[in-house]
Motif scaffolding. Sequence first.
Motif, short mmCIF file in Angstrom:
data_model
loop_
_atom_site.label_atom_id
_atom_site.label_comp_id
_atom_site.label_asym_id
_atom_site.label_seq_id
_atom_site.Cartn_x
_atom_site.Cartn_y
_atom_site.Cartn_z
N ASP A 128 -33.66 -44.79 -31.09
CA ASP A 128 -33.27 -43.30 -30.91
C ASP A 128 -32.71 -42.86 -32.16
N ASP A 129 -33.19 -41.71 -32.78
CA ASP A 129 -33.10 -40.99 -34.06
C ASP A 129 -31.62 -40.97 -34.33
N ALA A 130 -31.02 -40.29 -33.37
CA ALA A 130 -29.48 -40.13 -33.17
C ALA A 130 -28.37 -41.31 -33.47
N VAL A 131 -28.98 -42.36 -32.71
CA VAL A 131 -28.07 -43.67 -32.86
C VAL A 131 -28.44 -44.35 -34.10
N ALA A 132 -29.65 -44.13 -34.60
CA ALA A 132 -30.18 -44.52 -35.99
C ALA A 132 -29.09 -44.09 -36.99
N GLY A 133 -29.09 -42.72 -36.68
CA GLY A 133 -28.25 -42.05 -37.77
C GLY A 133 -26.72 -42.26 -37.70
N LEU A 134 -26.30 -42.54 -36.51
CA LEU A 134 -24.86 -42.93 -36.30
C LEU A 134 -24.69 -44.38 -37.13
N ARG A 135 -25.62 -45.22 -36.85
CA ARG A 135 -25.41 -46.48 -37.56
C ARG A 135 -25.18 -46.37 -39.12
N GLU A 136 -26.12 -45.46 -39.64
CA GLU A 136 -26.03 -45.15 -41.19
C GLU A 136 -24.71 -44.60 -41.62
N GLU A 137 -24.47 -43.65 -40.68
CA GLU A 137 -23.07 -42.94 -40.91
C GLU A 137 -21.72 -44.03 -40.93
N LEU A 138 -21.51 -44.94 -39.90
CA LEU A 138 -20.71 -45.81 -39.88
C LEU A 138 -20.64 -46.99 -40.96
N ASP A 139 -22.09 -47.03 -41.31
CA ASP A 139 -21.90 -48.06 -42.42
C ASP A 139 -21.81 -47.49 -43.86
N GLU A 140 -21.64 -46.30 -44.08
CA GLU A 140 -21.06 -45.70 -45.19
C GLU A 140 -19.51 -45.65 -44.98
N LEU A 141 -18.89 -45.51 -43.66
CA LEU A 141 -17.54 -45.52 -43.50
C LEU A 141 -16.79 -47.10 -43.55
N GLY A 142 -17.58 -48.23 -43.19
CA GLY A 142 -16.99 -49.26 -43.36
C GLY A 142 -18.28 -50.25 -43.26
N ASP A 143 -18.01 -51.64 -42.67
CA ASP A 143 -18.69 -52.87 -42.62
C ASP A 143 -18.57 -53.31 -41.05
N SER A 144 -19.39 -54.50 -41.07
CA SER A 144 -19.47 -55.09 -39.85
C SER A 144 -19.85 -54.09 -38.40
N VAL A 145 -20.69 -53.30 -38.82
CA VAL A 145 -21.45 -52.35 -37.91
C VAL A 145 -22.44 -53.11 -36.94
N ALA A 146 -22.18 -52.50 -35.77
CA ALA A 146 -23.25 -53.04 -34.69
C ALA A 146 -23.03 -52.01 -33.44
N VAL A 147 -24.11 -51.28 -33.28
CA VAL A 147 -24.38 -50.67 -32.19
C VAL A 147 -25.50 -50.99 -31.53
N VAL A 148 -24.98 -51.18 -30.00
CA VAL A 148 -26.03 -51.77 -29.21
C VAL A 148 -26.26 -51.11 -28.06
N GLY A 149 -27.21 -51.22 -27.10
CA GLY A 149 -27.48 -50.28 -25.86
C GLY A 149 -27.99 -51.02 -24.76
N ASP A 150 -27.88 -50.41 -23.63
CA ASP A 150 -28.62 -51.05 -22.29
C ASP A 150 -29.82 -50.49 -22.09
N GLY A 151 -30.46 -49.76 -22.90
CA GLY A 151 -31.73 -49.24 -22.66
C GLY A 151 -31.64 -47.72 -21.67
N ALA A 152 -30.49 -47.56 -21.15
CA ALA A 152 -30.26 -46.59 -20.20
C ALA A 152 -29.48 -45.61 -20.91
N GLY A 153 -29.09 -45.34 -22.14
CA GLY A 153 -28.22 -44.34 -22.68
C GLY A 153 -26.89 -44.66 -22.88
#
Length: 541
Positions: free
Chosen positions: A254-279
Amino acid sequence: MPPLLDAALLTGWAKAAVGVLERHRAEIDRINVFPVPDGDTGTNLLLTMRAALDAVGRGEPQVAAALARGALIGARGNSGVILSQVLRGVADAVAAKAGPSAGGKVLADGLGRAHRLATAAVTRPREGTVLSVLSAAAVASVAVGSDRLDAVAVAAADAAREALRETTGQLPELARAGVVDAGGMGLYLILDALATLASGRAGSGVPEPSGDRGPARGRDALVAARESGSSAFDYEVMYLLDTGAGGDGGAGGDDAVAGLREELDELGDSVAVVGDGAGTWNVHVHCTDIGAAIEAGIAVGRPHRITVVRFADQLAPAPDRFDRARAVLLVAPGDELGELARSAGADVLARADAVDERALQDALVATRARHVVLLPADADLSAVAERAAAAARRDGQEVQVLPTSSVLHGLAALAVHDPERRAADDVVAMAEAAALTRTASLVVAETEAMTWVGRCEPGEVLGISDGEVVLIAPDLAVGALWLAHRMLTAGGEIVTALLGEGADDALGEGLAADLRRTHPEVDVVVHRGGCTGHPIVLGVE
């Protein structure tokens, strides 16, 4: 027949994993020095695994999927997020299997999926972490080349053990503290629990760090560095995020979630964003700007269940909210029985009417005990008690619900409770005492009816056992005598009579006098309360 990765084995694995994490939680917390020496990896893994097991307990038909979903929703810390992806990888492999049975190849596929998911979830993966341990297990599970679950599980656990030993030399933070990776240790113990269950072998225990690293000093060796400001970020921020879109969050997801990862990585570290495949996604980041981390999630979906932990609060020794090791909590229907339970050493939640989940949670907290045995003492309270216990476990309290369908079962359990006995043995003794207590009651018939023992008329007294009418008597005094004698035909040492509201004291006195004459070997005790709608309830131990 070789074991299969079926519902029973998956449930057994989850229970075994909770057990091994309970035994090693303090040790894992002590060696937690990476990425932040906040001393909570063992606790986070345990709470996450309990959330997974609780999801199975809610009766979802697909056990693997329930474990993964429960772990995702209940994940605590970076380690819990990674664990959720291990369980999701197994769940995805079980769902994708071609045949009707799930053996070693499905487990190998699941570990491979888990490694890909977990690696994709972390923005800056490092060698010498839980990902290294997971990678070794995944590679070994394929290399064994077998569809026998026991062989694959043992190979994966053994490879995880060796990879765990090597983590000490792979990360400078671990080498300085002389420890293995805390998250890796938790994952190894979980995989070893599966190997033990599938193969019947004894557990392998915790390995020592590889090489000559000196004595393990753990997180205390790095606390001074943390307090001096060497870490850039002050807070751990976590939240669930609903986007309404699927995807695994990896490359090409998902492009939006990938963008969220990038934004969080700029704000801090130890970033992890995981999903259940259903939103639904679990978001984790170490940062200083809490508001920006949450606003980044708002731009993508709906954040909820937001938690913020300040590292300084975890590093500074805080007063333990548990100032007792153990307690037994009984739900007592009435003050008299409540006082009786207190005299037997129990904490008591006295009630006159229905008890809700919130009241039970508050009562569990009020015990201030780390480990609590909860006696609901009412069949109708069992489900409420399990939900309250699950909520308490998520907050770090160890709660075990002992099924007790009446207050007499609860009092029987308390009669053998021994706080000096080992906790597990004490629970077994209480459970056995409750199970060996037989109960029955009297009611007054309001209408004419046909029963298993004949037709009754209004005003006659019915003796009820296990939900069935077993006798019809002309009055309460005779009915109590007949019912007690009937119950004692199978033997017994103690007869307890509970008088209901409106029952005359003479009813209990007459019953006690008769039993002391006809059954001198039996002790008789009479109490008032605890039997709404029944003039008398009898229990035989």
